[in-house]
Design an enzyme around this catalytic site. Structure first.
Site, short mmCIF file in Angstrom:
data_model
loop_
_atom_site.label_atom_id
_atom_site.label_comp_id
_atom_site.label_asym_id
_atom_site.label_seq_id
_atom_site.Cartn_x
_atom_site.Cartn_y
_atom_site.Cartn_z
N GLY A 126 -2.41 -6.11 -0.12
CA GLY A 126 -2.84 -7.50 0.02
C GLY A 126 -2.97 -7.96 1.46
O GLY A 126 -3.93 -8.66 1.81
N HIS A 127 -2.03 -7.57 2.31
CA HIS A 127 -2.00 -8.18 3.65
C HIS A 127 -3.11 -7.67 4.57
O HIS A 127 -3.25 -8.14 5.69
CB HIS A 127 -0.62 -8.01 4.31
CG HIS A 127 -0.26 -6.66 4.80
ND1 HIS A 127 -0.27 -6.35 6.14
CD2 HIS A 127 0.14 -5.53 4.17
CE1 HIS A 127 0.12 -5.09 6.29
NE2 HIS A 127 0.38 -4.58 5.11
N ASN B 257 -7.56 3.89 9.37
CA ASN B 257 -7.05 2.63 9.93
C ASN B 257 -7.21 2.54 11.45
O ASN B 257 -7.29 1.46 12.00
CB ASN B 257 -5.58 2.43 9.55
CG ASN B 257 -4.73 3.66 9.71
OD1 ASN B 257 -5.08 4.71 9.21
ND2 ASN B 257 -3.64 3.55 10.43
N GLN C 298 -7.61 0.15 3.93
CA GLN C 298 -8.45 -0.45 4.97
C GLN C 298 -9.88 -0.73 4.49
O GLN C 298 -10.66 -1.34 5.21
CB GLN C 298 -8.52 0.46 6.21
CG GLN C 298 -7.20 0.60 6.94
CD GLN C 298 -6.71 -0.69 7.60
OE1 GLN C 298 -7.46 -1.67 7.73
NE2 GLN C 298 -5.46 -0.71 8.01
N CYS D 146 2.00 1.16 13.25
CA CYS D 146 3.21 1.85 12.85
C CYS D 146 3.62 2.89 13.89
O CYS D 146 4.77 3.28 13.96
CB CYS D 146 2.99 2.54 11.51
SG CYS D 146 2.23 1.47 10.31
N THR E 61 10.16 -7.87 -12.20
CA THR E 61 9.49 -9.15 -12.46
C THR E 61 8.33 -9.33 -11.49
O THR E 61 8.47 -9.07 -10.29
CB THR E 61 10.50 -10.31 -12.31
OG1 THR E 61 11.55 -10.08 -13.26
CG2 THR E 61 9.86 -11.66 -12.57
N GLY F 228 0.82 -1.21 0.00
CA GLY F 228 0.00 0.00 0.00
C GLY F 228 0.86 1.26 0.00
O GLY F 228 0.53 2.25 -0.68
N1 PLP Z 1 -2.63 3.06 4.29
C1 PLP Z 1 -3.35 2.65 5.34
C2 PLP Z 1 -4.66 3.31 5.64
C3 PLP Z 1 -2.87 1.62 6.15
O1 PLP Z 1 -3.59 1.22 7.21
C4 PLP Z 1 -1.62 1.02 5.83
C5 PLP Z 1 -1.06 -0.04 6.69
O2 PLP Z 1 -1.31 -0.07 7.89
C6 PLP Z 1 -0.93 1.47 4.70
C7 PLP Z 1 -1.47 2.49 3.95
C8 PLP Z 1 0.36 0.88 4.29
O3 PLP Z 1 0.19 -0.37 3.66
P1 PLP Z 1 1.40 -1.37 3.52
O4 PLP Z 1 1.67 -1.94 4.86
O5 PLP Z 1 0.95 -2.40 2.54
O6 PLP Z 1 2.54 -0.58 2.99
#
Ligand code: PLP
Length: 393
Positions: free
Chosen positions: A199-200, A150, A178, A324, A236, A71
């Site tokens: 994806g995660h 988030n 999210q 984070c 790739t 993301g």
């Molecule tokens: N944007 C939002 C709203 C998120 O909650 C997150 C991850 O917590 C991200 C972006 C970042 O995504 P990624 O962990 O795939 O870089």
């Protein structure tokens, strides 16, 4: 001990169906999709299928899907590409509650000649649309607003915001990391130019993301290299992860109703019971307009870190602020932007559920949490005196 995992906005477990679909592409079908031979060609077919599955979930066309690594990369690519495509425009509109993938990038760009307007939110985490309208100027290159937050799950009025940007010919990007898989989206009906997903967050693996790029939108590649992704992102293809994401997208589509019935039901029971059984608690964020899986609850006069540590002893996984930002003792930028008083913001816990949670797990948390709060409060001099234990510097 199997965790009672309620931290799905931080990351999700890979769905068994996704893992199963991925496995052959590590050791049996490991060909490069760009190769001329049919061994690679059969992998290309599966990558194509995955692109279609993601496009269907978004209401987009397959050519509008660019696979990225996460993301954060998609957010960076969207904003940096737009600034490169419109070099005469130097203004970015965003909000105070964005994820660092947007917020820190905008702070960086502000030191490199760009003007950034960070829109405030109210105490419920909502945007003021009049203020948003006033922020849009002929110099605005891009609006980047998250679809759902988030930390609180609050949903921004993205349809309206995108329409207002479109009327002014401003590129509109949304971080939907999210949102995708939790509420139905249809990009065919929404004038969004770019959208990020990861994806995660939807039961696919870590290390795979998507940037949706509406047909006809100017694009300057962030990762310059080979011809992959129609020259829009060199490198790739991460074939097992892409194929896994395709299956996860299809699962998400099938489970959308479950998210908004079963998962929402679990969340509401957890939230309502905590509010009833633990005094001095409050839900953060607009309760009427939230993701169905997220509950951000403040426990007054308690440290969120203390709650997390004590819940951890029972195997309960949640989060205080975003994953984070945890590790810092500052309340999160989201709760600060909402003006949540420090005595409340410090004791905020985010529970984020998924279709893999159960009624029994909710019962378990409802049983274990109130004594944890009682214990922590019994140790807190501030609980007894009601004094503020923390003031903003
Ligand atoms: N944007 C939002 C709203 C998120 O909650 C997150 C991850 O917590 C991200 C972006 C970042 O995504 P990624 O962990 O795939 O870089």
């Amino acid at each position: 001990m199997k965790p009672v995992y309620m931290d799905n906005n931080a990351t999700t477990q890979v769905a068994p169906e996704v893992l199963e679909a991925m496995l052959p592409y590590f050791h049996e079908l490991y060909g490069n999709p760009s190769s001329m031979h049919s061994f690679g060609g059969q992998v290309m077919k599966q990558v194509r299928k995955a692109r279609g599955q993601v496009a269907t979930l978004l209401g987009a066309s397959p050519e509008e899907i660019i696979f990225t690594s996460c993301g954060s990369e998609s957010d960076n690519a969207a904003i940096r590409s737009t600034l490169a495509s419109y070099p005469d425009k130097k203004h970015i509109v965003t909000s105070r509650v964005e994820h660092p993938a947007v917020r820190a990038l905008c702070a960086h760009l502000a030191t490199h000649g760009y003007r950034v307007t960070e829109l405030p939110v109210d105490s419920e985490g909502r945007l003021d649309m009049e203020q948003y309208k006033r922020a849009l100027t002929p110099d605005t290159a891009i609006v980047s607003l998250m679809w759902a937050n988030n930390e609180t799950g609050v949903i921004f009025p993205i349809q309206k915001a995108a329409e207002m940007a479109r009327e002014r010919q401003i590129i509109f990007h949304t971080d939907a990391v999210q949102t995708v898989g939790k509420i139905p989206l249809n990009l065919a009906d929404t004038p969004i130019d770019m959208l990020s997903l990861s994806g995660h967050k939807l039961h696919a693996p870590k290390g795979i993301g998507v940037l949706y790029l509406r047909k006809g939108t100017k694009f300057s590649p962030f990762l310059i290299g080979g011809h992959q992704e129609r020259g829009r992102r060199g490198g790739t293809e991460a074939t097992p992860s892409i194929i896994g994401l395709g299956v996860a997208a299809e699962l998400a589509q099938k489970r959308m109703d479950l998210e908004n019935t079963f998962v929402k039901g679990l969340r509401d029971r957890l939230e309502n019971t905590i509010l009833k059984t633990v005094s001095n608690t409050k839900v953060n964020g607009d309760r009427d307009n939230r993701l169905p899986n997220t509950a951000n609850i403040s426990f007054e006069f308690v440290e969120g870190e203390g709650i997390l540590l004590m819940m951890d002893e029972f195997g309960i996984c949640a989060s205080s602020g975003s994953a984070c930002t945890s590790g810092s003792l500052q309340p999160s930028h989201v709760l600060r932007a909402m003006g949540i008083p420090f005595t409340m913001a410090h004791g905020s816990i985010r529970f984020s559920l998924s279709v893999y949670n159960t009624d029994e797990e909710i019962d378990f948390v409802i049983e274990k949490l109130p004594p944890i709060i009682d214990t922590l409060r019994s140790m807190s001099p501030y609980w007894k005196t009601g004094a503020q234990f923390c003031r903003e510097a």
